[in-house]
Design a protein around this motif. Sequence first.
Motif, PDB file in Angstrom:
ATOM      1  N   ALA A  59      -9.680  -5.642   1.559  1.00  0.00           N
ATOM      2  CA  ALA A  59      -9.639  -4.451   0.698  1.00  0.00           C
ATOM      3  C   ALA A  59     -11.034  -3.856   0.425  1.00  0.00           C
ATOM      4  O   ALA A  59     -11.207  -3.063  -0.496  1.00  0.00           O
ATOM      5  CB  ALA A  59      -8.911  -4.741  -0.617  1.00  0.00           C
ATOM      6  N   GLY A  60     -11.996  -4.231   1.239  1.00  0.00           N
ATOM      7  CA  GLY A  60     -13.366  -3.743   1.057  1.00  0.00           C
ATOM      8  C   GLY A  60     -13.689  -2.527   1.909  1.00  0.00           C
ATOM      9  O   GLY A  60     -12.806  -1.857   2.444  1.00  0.00           O
ATOM     10  N   LEU A  85      -9.139  -6.518   6.911  1.00  0.00           N
ATOM     11  CA  LEU A  85      -9.430  -5.363   6.060  1.00  0.00           C
ATOM     12  C   LEU A  85      -8.247  -5.082   5.128  1.00  0.00           C
ATOM     13  O   LEU A  85      -8.395  -4.980   3.911  1.00  0.00           O
ATOM     14  CB  LEU A  85      -9.760  -4.141   6.929  1.00  0.00           C
ATOM     15  N   GLY A  86      -7.067  -4.947   5.727  1.00  0.00           N
ATOM     16  CA  GLY A  86      -5.796  -4.871   4.998  1.00  0.00           C
ATOM     17  C   GLY A  86      -5.673  -3.737   3.986  1.00  0.00           C
ATOM     18  O   GLY A  86      -6.486  -2.802   3.948  1.00  0.00           O
ATOM     19  N   THR A  87      -4.665  -3.819   3.144  1.00  0.00           N
ATOM     20  CA  THR A  87      -4.359  -2.776   2.168  1.00  0.00           C
ATOM     21  C   THR A  87      -5.527  -2.565   1.209  1.00  0.00           C
ATOM     22  O   THR A  87      -6.089  -3.526   0.686  1.00  0.00           O
ATOM     23  CB  THR A  87      -3.099  -3.170   1.369  1.00  0.00           C
ATOM     24  N   GLY A  88      -5.862  -1.308   1.005  1.00  0.00           N
ATOM     25  CA  GLY A  88      -6.994  -0.998   0.128  1.00  0.00           C
ATOM     26  C   GLY A  88      -8.327  -0.989   0.852  1.00  0.00           C
ATOM     27  O   GLY A  88      -9.337  -0.558   0.302  1.00  0.00           O
ATOM     28  N   HIS A 109      -5.395   2.574  11.514  1.00  0.00           N
ATOM     29  CA  HIS A 109      -5.634   1.998  10.186  1.00  0.00           C
ATOM     30  C   HIS A 109      -4.395   2.165   9.306  1.00  0.00           C
ATOM     31  O   HIS A 109      -4.013   1.232   8.587  1.00  0.00           O
ATOM     32  CB  HIS A 109      -6.854   2.646   9.532  1.00  0.00           C
ATOM     33  N   ALA A 110      -3.803   3.344   9.343  1.00  0.00           N
ATOM     34  CA  ALA A 110      -2.634   3.605   8.500  1.00  0.00           C
ATOM     35  C   ALA A 110      -1.529   2.580   8.754  1.00  0.00           C
ATOM     36  O   ALA A 110      -0.869   2.111   7.821  1.00  0.00           O
ATOM     37  CB  ALA A 110      -2.120   5.026   8.735  1.00  0.00           C
ATOM     38  N   GLU A 111      -1.389   2.202  10.019  1.00  0.00           N
ATOM     39  CA  GLU A 111      -0.362   1.199  10.362  1.00  0.00           C
ATOM     40  C   GLU A 111      -0.645  -0.165   9.731  1.00  0.00           C
ATOM     41  O   GLU A 111       0.255  -0.985   9.593  1.00  0.00           O
ATOM     42  CB  GLU A 111      -0.311   0.990  11.887  1.00  0.00           C
ATOM     43  N   HIS A 112      -1.917  -0.389   9.401  1.00  0.00           N
ATOM     44  CA  HIS A 112      -2.301  -1.702   8.849  1.00  0.00           C
ATOM     45  C   HIS A 112      -2.586  -1.661   7.354  1.00  0.00           C
ATOM     46  O   HIS A 112      -3.108  -2.620   6.793  1.00  0.00           O
ATOM     47  CB  HIS A 112      -3.516  -2.252   9.606  1.00  0.00           C
ATOM     48  N   GLY A 113      -2.308  -0.508   6.729  1.00  0.00           N
ATOM     49  CA  GLY A 113      -2.501  -0.407   5.280  1.00  0.00           C
ATOM     50  C   GLY A 113      -3.911  -0.021   4.867  1.00  0.00           C
ATOM     51  O   GLY A 113      -4.183   0.231   3.694  1.00  0.00           O
ATOM     52  N   SER A 114      -4.819   0.031   5.810  1.00  0.00           N
ATOM     53  CA  SER A 114      -6.196   0.436   5.499  1.00  0.00           C
ATOM     54  C   SER A 114      -6.374   1.925   5.800  1.00  0.00           C
ATOM     55  O   SER A 114      -5.471   2.572   6.319  1.00  0.00           O
ATOM     56  CB  SER A 114      -7.188  -0.410   6.317  1.00  0.00           C
ATOM     57  N   VAL A 115      -7.521   2.474   5.415  1.00  0.00           N
ATOM     58  CA  VAL A 115      -7.760   3.912   5.593  1.00  0.00           C
ATOM     59  C   VAL A 115      -9.056   4.130   6.368  1.00  0.00           C
ATOM     60  O   VAL A 115     -10.069   3.464   6.126  1.00  0.00           O
ATOM     61  CB  VAL A 115      -7.863   4.618   4.219  1.00  0.00           C
ATOM     62  N   GLU A 145     -13.868   9.249  -2.991  1.00  0.00           N
ATOM     63  CA  GLU A 145     -14.443   8.996  -4.311  1.00  0.00           C
ATOM     64  C   GLU A 145     -15.107   7.620  -4.362  1.00  0.00           C
ATOM     65  O   GLU A 145     -16.186   7.462  -4.925  1.00  0.00           O
ATOM     66  CB  GLU A 145     -13.314   9.066  -5.336  1.00  0.00           C
ATOM     67  N   ARG A 146     -14.435   6.648  -3.741  1.00  0.00           N
ATOM     68  CA  ARG A 146     -14.974   5.286  -3.758  1.00  0.00           C
ATOM     69  C   ARG A 146     -16.207   5.163  -2.855  1.00  0.00           C
ATOM     70  O   ARG A 146     -17.128   4.395  -3.163  1.00  0.00           O
ATOM     71  CB  ARG A 146     -13.863   4.320  -3.292  1.00  0.00           C
TER      72      ARG A 146
END
Lengths: 274, 274
Positions: A59-60, A85-88, A109-115, A145-146
């Motif tokens: 999630a980083g 990497l995963g969600t978030g 990335h979308a398929e794996h929950g990441s962006v 934003e992050r």
Amino acid sequence: MSETVGFIGLGNLGLPIASNLLDAGYSLTVYNRTAGKAAPLVEQGARLASCPADTVTPAGIVMTLLWDDESVESIVMSDGFLERLGTGGIHVGMSTISPEMAKKLAAIHAEHGSVYMEAPIFGRPEAAVARKLTVPFAGPEQVKERVRPILKAMGGEGLFDFGEEVGAATAVKLIGNFLIVSAGQSMLEALTMAEKNGVDPKPVVDMLTQTLFSAPIYQSYGKMIAEKQYSQFTQSKIPLKDVGLFQKTAQQVQSPTPISSLLHDILESAQKQA
Amino acid sequence: MSETVGFIGLGNLGLPIASNLLDAGYSLTVYNRTAGKAAPLVEQGARLASCPADTVTPAGIVMTLLWDDESVESIVMSDGFLERLGTGGIHVGMSTISPEMAKKLAAIHAEHGSVYMEAPIFGRPEAAVARKLTVPFAGPEQVKERVRPILKAMGGEGLFDFGEEVGAATAVKLIGNFLIVSAGQSMLEALTMAEKNGVDPKPVVDMLTQTLFSAPIYQSYGKMIAEKQYSQFTQSKIPLKDVGLFQKTAQQVQSPTPISSLLHDILESAQKQA
């Protein structure tokens, strides 16, 4: 500052950028194919990863600054990278790639929950050191934003938001690089004509860059041409690759490419002479 | 201020320049093929000449701002012009012509005891009104000294001395115009690619002209392109003529012309579509 950031790609731009992020207080885990390049960063407090996935905090945020489409894709597809990497999780792509690849990475990335978000970088290594980069970026609002404080820590005030759709900032980066090559080659053609007519190129560059063309690109490339240092640029593989990407991206949407096609031919010949 | 100056050519640039010279206190005798254009200057105190030679004061200064090589040559060769100008007379050529013609005019004047100097003008009509022109100039030192206050009265601070040899400043003018056309057409190609990729050209122009390309040419042409006003420029005969002159001048000295030749072809097609 609490973010631990993964940073992959420690070339001429990657090294000073990573160093500035360390200076700004980020914890960095770095990776480079040639691990030796990381030494100054490790000394500065970075952790050296053993493989791309090892830079990733679940999630980083992980950032890549690599050569081309294939090199970025191979990192993303490397063992464990997406899974870890995963969600978030956020991947910030800073390389000059095709908008097509940027969109493909966003989908993967979308398929794996990441962006995936894009933040390609304009600037020579000196500008990276000085935190004076120009960074067009695009991606989903919350993710931007992050990531924004990190972009600011590396780029200073030169951040330009091109919306939520990935591909836009990458297209802008190709546009900028095409215009740089066009300006450079046009000045070369112009100043060669001056010189062969017995006109010293230096005062010509001085006049143009104080008046109509008072822009950093004309100042730096004009100086290189007048001082016969310009072939360094045309013989590097970067302009050829980037003009090729511009041309391909334009052709995919039936946008005319007379100048970029000519520049691509010129740079290809320059490579053969290198 | 004691100089009586002849001024030939009252087009979009000639009119505001002549008006500024009147404002600065010069006595002007003006001539234009279409005499009606002189009306506002006559109202401002200029004398209207009946033919080119009638603008000339013996041993005085006469300035021309005309369309091309042929139009300047035909004025110089017109009845009585050279004879009347005579020893001590100065012809200041402000038109965008070929360096070859500039040198020819210098030789013709020399045969008649008068001197030709060149001071071609960069600037749109608004810049002429505001006395913010860029003026490269060349000619014999003594002549330049006498003409300089006039150039300053019309161009402001933008005067650039390219030495004593006529042809140099004219080459610089062709270089500038070639670079303008190249920058404009490259931006058109780039911003068309942006638009066809779904990227709004306006923020792209904003970013580029605030950073790498923060120059007047990119700002004004970028705006024109983003606002779909650019075809005015490509369909005008000026860029086609000037890129053609650049190309011819380069080819005469075996200087390569890949970009100028392409631009000439592009502008020629644009003319046919006009």
